[in-house]
Motif scaffolding. Structure first.
Motif, PDB file in Angstrom:
ATOM      1  N   THR A   4       1.170  -0.964   0.125  1.00  0.00           N
ATOM      2  CA  THR A   4       0.544   0.494   0.446  1.00  0.00           C
ATOM      3  C   THR A   4       0.795   1.628  -0.230  1.00  0.00           C
ATOM      4  O   THR A   4       1.913   1.504   0.773  1.00  0.00           O
ATOM      5  CB  THR A   4      -1.105  -0.023   1.713  1.00  0.00           C
ATOM      6  N   ASP A  22      -3.456   0.812  -3.622  1.00  0.00           N
ATOM      7  CA  ASP A  22      -2.729  -0.779  -3.549  1.00  0.00           C
ATOM      8  C   ASP A  22      -2.717  -0.302  -4.896  1.00  0.00           C
ATOM      9  O   ASP A  22      -4.432  -0.784  -6.348  1.00  0.00           O
ATOM     10  CB  ASP A  22      -3.742  -1.556  -3.265  1.00  0.00           C
ATOM     11  N   ALA A  48      -9.735  -4.274  -1.196  1.00  0.00           N
ATOM     12  CA  ALA A  48      -8.882  -3.483  -1.379  1.00  0.00           C
ATOM     13  C   ALA A  48      -7.276  -4.842  -1.747  1.00  0.00           C
ATOM     14  O   ALA A  48      -6.587  -4.951  -2.999  1.00  0.00           O
ATOM     15  CB  ALA A  48      -7.806  -2.720  -0.313  1.00  0.00           C
ATOM     16  N   SER A  52      -6.814  -5.344  -5.658  1.00  0.00           N
ATOM     17  CA  SER A  52      -5.569  -5.397  -6.178  1.00  0.00           C
ATOM     18  C   SER A  52      -4.887  -6.473  -6.491  1.00  0.00           C
ATOM     19  O   SER A  52      -3.918  -6.821  -7.709  1.00  0.00           O
ATOM     20  CB  SER A  52      -4.869  -4.572  -5.135  1.00  0.00           C
ATOM     21  N   VAL A  58      -6.420   0.779  -6.316  1.00  0.00           N
ATOM     22  CA  VAL A  58      -7.531   0.200  -5.851  1.00  0.00           C
ATOM     23  C   VAL A  58      -7.335   1.699  -5.120  1.00  0.00           C
ATOM     24  O   VAL A  58      -5.791   1.610  -4.483  1.00  0.00           O
ATOM     25  CB  VAL A  58      -7.085  -0.976  -5.073  1.00  0.00           C
ATOM     26  N   ARG A  60      -7.974   3.800  -2.056  1.00  0.00           N
ATOM     27  CA  ARG A  60      -9.267   4.305  -0.715  1.00  0.00           C
ATOM     28  C   ARG A  60      -8.467   5.891   0.042  1.00  0.00           C
ATOM     29  O   ARG A  60      -7.783   5.954  -0.612  1.00  0.00           O
ATOM     30  CB  ARG A  60      -8.779   3.355   0.535  1.00  0.00           C
TER      31      ARG A  60
END
Length: 312
Positions: A4, A22, A48, A52, A58, A60
């Motif tokens: 991430t 991600d 996520a 991914s 992704v 967020r």
């Protein structure tokens, strides 16, 4: 999630929104996820991770005054959250196909953005998943069952002090154990690349800001202002849990009436309000988003092929 990446989007009123990404920047589709009231981007951790892993990108973010995001100068309202979402889209996915998913208040942010920024919806033509959300104000009483009235009384017991006595509530919150979800620890910072858990969503948020947002949720409506979203037809899908006691099925049906061209899924059996992380409901959300992303990618490839053929 070890891969991430954390970044910041600054809004026009100075709010610093913490964003978590991600997946590869070379992915053909970006899925943007907006979380609900008193939660963080961690509410979407399952989606996520799984999306991914399927090769999707992704994005967020923590809503303003939630998690690791700052509040900004403007009062936190649902309209403001819609503007924040537009800023996140423009900063993280300025081009290419996108899928938008909003849970509860996050879905309201999508609806508000669509009502105030129809040109963004018409130009980007996203696929949209509205999860456990409503187009009208939040309700304390989700139904007429005695259990619903008991829950409403419990909610009122803390919502009214929060709304009308914020300074006193702050005093109490500072004395709560640090692991309590309502504990106030404004000096605590979160530096990890992954979002803080939802139980820490408001540990840095003053009660006045929570009260402002709750009052906005209690008066919010996008009824009769969703024409641009309805033009997307079956690119919009509505999901809810059978046992949702925050957004009752009656409100889900009202939302479907405002979006008659959208696809309304049957309620997920045995699932409650927190559908993206619900033990029985999370898989349904993940599969819908995966299917939407695949459809968005196919649509983009078809447009590219058509454009190439037109140039020959």
């Amino acid at each position: 999630m070890s891969n991430t990446k954390r970044s910041t989007v600054v809004t026009d009123d100075g709010a610093r929104l913490t964003v978590y990404t991600d997946g590869s920047s070379r992915a053909g589709v970006t899925v943007i996820l907006s979380h609900g009231f008193l939660m963080t981007a961690d509410a979407w951790r399952i989606q996520a991770r799984e999306l991914s892993a399927r090769g999707l990108r992704v994005v967020r973010y923590d809503q303003r005054a939630h998690g690791a995001s700052a509040a900004g100068e403007a009062a936190p309202t649902v309209d403001r959250l819609g503007a924040d979402l537009a800023a996140v889209i423009n900063a993280t996915a300025p081009g290419g196909p996108i899928v938008l998913a909003g849970h509860s208040m996050g879905g309201m942010a999508i609806l508000t953005m669509a009502s105030h920024r129809p040109e963004l919806i018409r130009s980007r033509r996203p696929r949209v998943a509205l999860v456990s959300t409503a187009c009208s104000r939040a309700q304390l009483v989700p139904g007429n069952h005695p259990l619903h009235w008991a829950k409403a009384a419990a909610r009122a017991s803390y919502s009214y002090p929060v709304c009308w006595l914020p300074p006193a509530a702050d005093v109490v919150r500072r004395r709560l154990p640090s692991r309590h979800p309502w504990a106030l620890r404004p000096d605590v910072q979160h530096h990890d690349t992954v979002p803080p858990p939802s139980r820490q969503a408001i540990r840095r948020t003053r009660t006045k800001q929570i009260a402002q947002l709750w009052k906005s949720l209690r008066t919010y409506t996008t009824a009769d202002r969703l024409h641009a979203l309805d033009e997307l037809a079956d690119q919009v899908e509505i999901l809810t849990g059978e046992l949702d006691d925050w957004i009752p099925l009656s409100q889900t049906r009202d939302l479907a009436q405002q979006l008659p061209n959208a696809r309304l899924h049957p309620p997920v059996l045995g699932a409650g309000h927190r559908l993206p992380s619900d033990r029985t409901g999370h898989a349904a959300v993940t599969e819908v988003l995966s299917r939407m992303a695949e459809a968005a990618l196919r649509g983009s490839e078809s447009e590219s092929t058509a454009a190439a053929g037109a140039r020959l």
